[in-house]
Scaffold this motif. Sequence first.
Motif, PDB file in Angstrom:
ATOM      1  N   UNK A 292     -62.383  13.766  15.867  1.00 20.98           N
ATOM      2  CA  UNK A 292     -61.624  15.004  16.027  1.00 20.98           C
ATOM      3  C   UNK A 292     -60.417  14.787  16.934  1.00 20.98           C
ATOM      4  N   UNK A 293     -60.606  14.056  18.036  1.00 20.15           N
ATOM      5  CA  UNK A 293     -59.506  13.804  18.964  1.00 20.15           C
ATOM      6  C   UNK A 293     -58.438  12.930  18.318  1.00 20.15           C
ATOM      7  N   UNK A 294     -58.854  11.974  17.495  1.00 21.35           N
ATOM      8  CA  UNK A 294     -57.895  11.124  16.791  1.00 21.35           C
ATOM      9  C   UNK A 294     -57.051  11.961  15.835  1.00 21.35           C
ATOM     10  N   UNK A 295     -57.683  12.852  15.105  1.00 21.29           N
ATOM     11  CA  UNK A 295     -56.952  13.707  14.164  1.00 21.29           C
ATOM     12  C   UNK A 295     -55.970  14.622  14.905  1.00 21.29           C
ATOM     13  N   UNK A 296     -56.390  15.173  16.037  1.00 23.70           N
ATOM     14  CA  UNK A 296     -55.507  16.041  16.815  1.00 23.70           C
ATOM     15  C   UNK A 296     -54.328  15.253  17.354  1.00 23.70           C
ATOM     16  N   UNK A 297     -54.572  14.050  17.858  1.00 28.32           N
ATOM     17  CA  UNK A 297     -53.492  13.220  18.392  1.00 28.32           C
ATOM     18  C   UNK A 297     -52.500  12.835  17.302  1.00 28.32           C
TER      19      UNK A 297
END
Length: 170
Positions: A156-161
């Motif tokens: 999820x954090x990778x997608x947001x970044x």
Amino acid sequence: MKYITTLITLIVVIGCSTTQSNIQVDSIETFNLDNYNDFNIKINTSNMSAEINPIVLESFKEELKGAISERGLKFNKESNLIFEINFTTKDSVESDRMDYYYSRYYWDHYRFRDDIYTVTENILRVNLKDLQQDKTVWTVVTVWRDGSNRAISSDDATAVLVDEIMLSFL
């Protein structure tokens, strides 16, 4: 009930609008991603320490590749436009100064007692280089601490970044 729903909606809207981005972007004034047709992505492994997980970096690379391809650019290993992914960790020593420390048995009145601990920060920098001009035309950096919900080890954090990075091109 109508007032409670309106209040909750208002709180959510205000909370979402005040969320700050965790990235810092810089570019030269004349840079425009729309002027390019293809791109390449490379992970800088020259100074990578053993504590860095290469699987996480490869996952980030693939997520970034997909987002840029959706933008209309084609992946080409011979491209003049290269995204360089640099990842490093940095340890810093921090302290919480406590004037009075209470334990179950006594008050500690030593004014210069410190609780000292080490904090590991992860730094991800993506540089965009134009090989024809032989210079960096765009860069982004993000920093997070170990155990953070912004760590790129989380999908999820990778997608947001990656979404935040792609928004910087608009």
